[in-house]
Motif scaffolding. Structure first.
Motif, PDB file in Angstrom:
ATOM      1  N   PRO A   8      38.189  54.594  36.889  1.00  7.60           N
ATOM      2  CA  PRO A   8      37.438  54.308  35.553  1.00  7.60           C
ATOM      3  C   PRO A   8      37.329  52.785  35.167  1.00  7.60           C
ATOM      4  CG  PRO A   8      39.740  55.584  35.353  1.00  7.60           C
ATOM      5  CD  PRO A   8      39.270  55.175  36.903  1.00  7.60           C
ATOM      6  N   ILE A   9      38.185  51.872  35.881  1.00  7.12           N
ATOM      7  CA  ILE A   9      37.861  50.379  35.866  1.00  7.12           C
ATOM      8  C   ILE A   9      36.328  50.322  36.449  1.00  7.12           C
ATOM      9  CG2 ILE A   9      38.275  48.251  36.705  1.00  7.12           C
ATOM     10  CD1 ILE A   9      41.315  49.150  36.416  1.00  7.12           C
ATOM     11  N   GLU A  22      33.769  52.136  36.757  1.00  8.38           N
ATOM     12  CA  GLU A  22      32.854  52.763  35.827  1.00  8.38           C
ATOM     13  C   GLU A  22      32.533  52.082  34.548  1.00  8.38           C
ATOM     14  OE1 GLU A  22      33.595  56.996  35.102  1.00  8.38           O
ATOM     15  OE2 GLU A  22      32.794  57.390  37.109  1.00  8.38           O
ATOM     16  N   SER A  23      33.546  51.438  34.029  1.00  8.68           N
ATOM     17  CA  SER A  23      33.809  50.486  33.069  1.00  8.68           C
ATOM     18  C   SER A  23      32.764  49.276  33.244  1.00  8.68           C
ATOM     19  CB  SER A  23      34.897  50.114  32.624  1.00  8.68           C
ATOM     20  OG  SER A  23      35.883  51.062  31.996  1.00  8.68           O
ATOM     21  N   ALA A  24      32.850  48.865  34.121  1.00  3.59           N
ATOM     22  CA  ALA A  24      32.175  47.798  34.718  1.00  3.59           C
ATOM     23  C   ALA A  24      30.733  47.869  34.836  1.00  3.59           C
ATOM     24  CB  ALA A  24      32.577  47.096  35.964  1.00  3.59           C
ATOM     25  N   HIS A  25      30.415  49.041  35.627  1.00  3.29           N
ATOM     26  CA  HIS A  25      29.027  49.799  35.525  1.00  3.29           C
ATOM     27  C   HIS A  25      28.303  49.779  33.993  1.00  3.29           C
ATOM     28  CE1 HIS A  25      29.524  50.600  39.868  1.00  3.29           C
ATOM     29  NE2 HIS A  25      28.229  50.540  39.882  1.00  3.29           N
ATOM     30  N   VAL A  26      29.150  50.199  33.328  1.00  8.23           N
ATOM     31  CA  VAL A  26      28.673  50.926  31.802  1.00  8.23           C
ATOM     32  C   VAL A  26      28.474  49.576  31.209  1.00  8.23           C
ATOM     33  CG1 VAL A  26      29.241  51.998  29.801  1.00  8.23           C
ATOM     34  CG2 VAL A  26      29.605  53.070  32.143  1.00  8.23           C
ATOM     35  N   LEU A  27      29.516  48.485  31.322  1.00  8.78           N
ATOM     36  CA  LEU A  27      29.134  47.274  30.409  1.00  8.78           C
ATOM     37  C   LEU A  27      27.937  46.700  31.024  1.00  8.78           C
ATOM     38  CD1 LEU A  27      33.026  46.225  30.093  1.00  8.78           C
ATOM     39  CD2 LEU A  27      31.336  47.023  28.607  1.00  8.78           C
ATOM     40  N   GLY A  28      27.138  46.997  32.130  1.00  5.79           N
ATOM     41  CA  GLY A  28      26.098  46.443  32.390  1.00  5.79           C
ATOM     42  C   GLY A  28      26.216  45.141  33.194  1.00  5.79           C
ATOM     43  N   LEU A  29      27.416  45.257  34.037  1.00  4.52           N
ATOM     44  CA  LEU A  29      27.311  44.062  34.848  1.00  4.52           C
ATOM     45  C   LEU A  29      26.725  44.001  35.988  1.00  4.52           C
ATOM     46  CD1 LEU A  29      31.183  43.064  34.609  1.00  4.52           C
ATOM     47  CD2 LEU A  29      29.631  42.445  33.228  1.00  4.52           C
ATOM     48  N   SER A  30      25.987  42.977  36.351  1.00  4.79           N
ATOM     49  CA  SER A  30      25.211  43.259  38.003  1.00  4.79           C
ATOM     50  C   SER A  30      26.358  43.238  38.736  1.00  4.79           C
ATOM     51  CB  SER A  30      24.424  41.952  37.961  1.00  4.79           C
ATOM     52  OG  SER A  30      25.330  40.856  38.021  1.00  4.79           O
ATOM     53  N   GLU A  75      28.201  40.124  39.631  1.00  2.00           N
ATOM     54  CA  GLU A  75      29.132  39.899  38.615  1.00  2.00           C
ATOM     55  C   GLU A  75      30.467  40.747  38.624  1.00  2.00           C
ATOM     56  OE1 GLU A  75      29.098  37.915  35.687  1.00  2.00           O
ATOM     57  OE2 GLU A  75      28.003  36.872  36.878  1.00  2.00           O
ATOM     58  N   ILE A 108      35.351  41.244  38.746  1.00  2.00           N
ATOM     59  CA  ILE A 108      36.249  42.711  38.693  1.00  2.00           C
ATOM     60  C   ILE A 108      36.747  42.947  40.011  1.00  2.00           C
ATOM     61  CG2 ILE A 108      36.363  44.959  37.915  1.00  2.00           C
ATOM     62  CD1 ILE A 108      35.365  43.199  35.756  1.00  2.00           C
TER      63      ILE A 108
END
Lengths: 245, 498
Positions: free
Chosen positions: B392-393, B395-403, B406, B411
């Motif tokens: 989940p962590i 996936e959150s990073a992906h969904v927040l739009g981080l490259s 980044e 993360i």
């Protein structure tokens, strides 16, 4: 606003979604419900590009979700998952503001937005400098919601947002969430396995089973005009304790 | 991490500043006589104004010979018998003169013989030999009742006891195999009358032995010589003439007393070498400074720290890079983890030898070996730390739009940090400990006193390397802990408390 056109999703030999088409109206709250493994979470994950369809198309607004567009799509979609997916090494404040900092917002703009969100979600201001593990379950869920709303997305996707909460906190938060949805007027898709929650928060309920949509409509439709025997069984299985008397 | 890099650069810079003209490099084997001769050569060269580095106790004959041939060292003491029977055995040379021609063709020149022959000898207590009137090995024929105690090697070697007995037609039936030290003790107690020894053994002086003359010239000749790179004749004029002053000037008796000076009297090799130089050539060394213990430890500390710091910096940088690659690129994981795991199984001693043709001797080789050994824990823990982050962590990073960059920076690396630091701490302990082995390839460091102490059977000298090495490991671990506290988020330490 959001649409799946004939989408099939296979994971190896397992079919998670089987030729599903779904339109979600802008500005309304849609609750996806069904037993575990019915494919409801897969719908959300398709909408933010975490998984790609094996067949069919996924649209957000008028953008086709794909490798080239997914990062643009994610800026217009807020996503709140079970347990929050919070970053344990960042304070609450940094969790919420990460995406905005990454998007190059000015500190003033970030500060203003954070104030608005703290007020909106009734998150205790002095807890902003704590780490996720120092927060209660309810506070963590509010934090996840703030993070999902930070960039003021048009669409908000929630995957079992109350799953880890005890009943009292859960009840409070549901009330607050409904008020928040009404105030913001965003397009909301909520995944849950609890029919009461779905009917309380959703303008419309979509019941899924084994990768297909079984029935959609208001809560009363499910009771009065079940589409299949499965719907009847599902509704009965979810009855409140007082129904028995 | 930045601190370690700075430290490494500082130390490297400090080392380079001493540089200037390349010093002459003298090598020696890992036994006392060779080290004394190496120091003597060093003092002789210094008396003529040359800058000299003595790479002490580099290893065995083969390592020194190869190092000389490849130009890693300029000169080292060798024995004619070793050359004919071991190093040049494949060339099947009949005489020492053939060997000299052969060596010359390989770019190696010879100075000497220096004057003593360090070969097998038979020894008896002076008193006992005198009372029986035994001077030569042939004299033993008349004394069939003498008890012989030989080392196991001498008992078994074709050119040892079996051949000796045949050549001299000796009547003794019951020569017994025993440990060398036991034989010396047995000699003292009268249990043994005749034993084998090397003709320049320090113990010959110490125990008052008479070495019996090899009147039938049975034992092969092991004349001491100096080998040097022929290129020196043009590169550094006058050096060969200078070194030739030693030719024919060191008698077996002199060498024996010098060996005893170190092994029995426990004097420093350099001090003994100064005495040897003056006795043999009349040259007074410019200035013999035998380092105090504090100076020695400080010097070894600098060498050890330099090796360790450079190796650790490289380990951390390369380890992170490979660990991240293994975590992010699925098909790269098996080859990367397989490679660092495989290196781990190569014994350190063997690794040095295998790498010698590529990286040579000294610090560069030691640092390369340390790097290879230290990689595994850092690579594995980095890879593990990243791949075990909860889904989940990520996936959150992906969904927040981080490259991708980044995500890695903000993360993945911060969340993997506790695991990475655990790996770095393993690497620190491994590196500081393994760096002691660097002494056998002339890289210096704390391994040097350990080797010297073992060679001279002197616990105090061994501890001079052992204790600081342990101290350095502990200090570096504490430093790593400190850096970890600064880098790892307090939010992650909460987890450990729960």
């Amino acid at each position: 606003m959001l649409a799946l056109h004939g989408v099939t999703k296979r994971f190896g030999d397992t079919v998670a979604l089987d030729d599903v088409s779904l339109d979600v109206t802008a500005g309304r709250t849609t609750a996806l419900i069904g037993p575990s493994g019915c494919g409801k979470s897969t719908v959300l994950r398709l909408l933010v590009g975490l998984v790609r369809p094996s067949d069919g198309e996924v649209m957000v607004g008028d953008v086709l979700v794909g490798r080239d567009t997914e990062r643009a799509v994610r800026r217009t979609v807020g996503y709140v998952i079970q347990e929050g997916g919070l970053f344990p090494h960042m304070t609450a404040r940094r969790n919420v503001t990460l995406a905005a900092r990454h998007a190059g917002w000015t500190p003033e703009r970030i500060g203003e937005r954070l104030e608005t969100l703290v007020a909106l979600t009734s998150f205790p201001g002095d807890a902003l400098d704590r780490y996720p593990l120092q927060l209660s379950g309810g506070q963590r869920q509010r934090l996840a919601l703030m993070r999902g709303l930070m960039l003021d997305p048009d669409v908000l996707l929630l995957d079992e947002p109350f799953a880890a909460l005890d009943p009292v906190v859960r009840h409070e938060l549901q009330e607050e969430l409904r008020a928040i949805f009404e105030r913001l007027g965003k397009t909301v898709v909520l995944v849950t396995h609890d029919l009461a929650e779905a009917s309380f928060l959703g303008h419309e309920i979509v019941l899924m089973d084994a990768g297909r949509i079984v029935q959609r409509g208001a809560f009363r439709d499910f009771v009065d005009a079940p589409a299949t025997p499965f719907v009847t069984r599902f509704v009965r299985a979810q009855r409140a304790p007082w129904d028995a008397s | 991490m930045r601190g370690a890099l700075l430290l490494a650069m500082l130390l490297a810079g400090g080392g380079a500043a001493v540089g200037g003209e390349e010093p002459l490099r003298v090598g020696s084997k890992k036994f006392t006589e060779s080290v004394i001769l190496g120091d003597t050569v060093k003092l002789l060269l210094e008396s003529d104004g040359h800058r000299v580095e003595h790479k002490k106790q580099l290893g065995g004959s083969r390592i020194l010979f190869d190092a000389l041939e490849s130009g890693e060292i300029d000169v080292y003491p060798e024995y004619t018998g070793t050359l004919l029977r071991e190093l040049l055995a494949d060339a099947r040379l009949a005489t020492w003169n053939d060997a000299k021609v052969h060596l010359r063709s390989r770019g190696i020149g010879v100075i000497g013989p220096l004057g003593f022959n360090n070969t097998y000898a038979l020894g008896m207590k002076e008193k006992r030999a005198a009372s029986l009137g035994i001077r030569m090995i042939s004299d033993l024929r008349e004394h069939a009742g003498l008890k012989l105690g030989f080392t196991n090697e001498f008992m078994q070697r074709e050119d040892g006891w079996p051949g000796l007995r045949t050549r001299y037609d000796l009547p003794h039936e019951d020569a017994r195999g025993m440990d060398h030290d036991m034989a010396y003790r047995g000699l003292g107690a009268g249990e043994v009358d005749v034993m084998d020894c090397y003709s320049t053994d320090a113990e010959i002086v110490h125990y008052g032995l008479r070495t019996l003359e090899d009147d039938l010239a049975y034992f092969p000749s092991y004349q001491a010589v100096l080998l040097y790179r022929v290129a020196l004749e043009t590169e550094a004029q006058g050096i060969v003439a200078l070194l030739s002053q030693l030719a024919g000037r060191i008698s077996a008796d002199l060498m024996r007393r010098m060996n005893a000076g170190v092994k029995i009297e426990r004097r420093a090799e350099l001090a003994v070498a100064a005495e040897l130089l003056e006795a043999a050539t009349g040259v007074r060394p410019v200035e013999v400074i035998v380092a105090t213990r504090a100076e020695r430890v400080w010097r070894r500390t600098k060498e050890h720290l330099l090796m360790t710091a450079i190796a650790l910096t490289a380990i951390i940088l390369l380890g992170l890079l490979l660990g991240v690659a293994a975590a992010k690129v699925r098909w790269l994981a098996p080859p990367i983890l397989g490679f660092v795991g495989l290196i781990w199984t190569v014994p350190a001693l063997g690794l040095f030898y295998v790498m010698m043709p590529v990286v040579g001797l000294y610090e560069k080789a030691a640092i390369t070996a340390l790097l290879l050994y230290g990689l595994l824990p850092v690579v594995r823990n980095t890879q593990l730390g990243i791949t075990t982050i909860a889904k989940p962590i990520m996936e959150s990073a992906h969904v927040l739009g981080l490259s991708a960059w980044e995500r890695l920076r903000r993360i993945e690396l911060p969340l993997a940090a506790p695991s990475i630091f655990a790996g770095i701490k393993s690497a620190v302990v491994i590196t500081v400990g393994t760096a002691t082995i660097g002494a056998i390839i002339g890289a210096g460091g704390y391994g040097q006193p350990i080797l010297t102490g073992i060679r001279r059977d002197d616990m105090a000298i061994v501890l001079e390397g052992l204790l600081p090495a342990m101290g350095m490991a502990l200090v570096l671990l504490m430093l790593t802990d400190l850096v970890e506290r600064l880098i790892v988020s307090p939010g992650l330490r909460l987890k450990a408390d729960r």
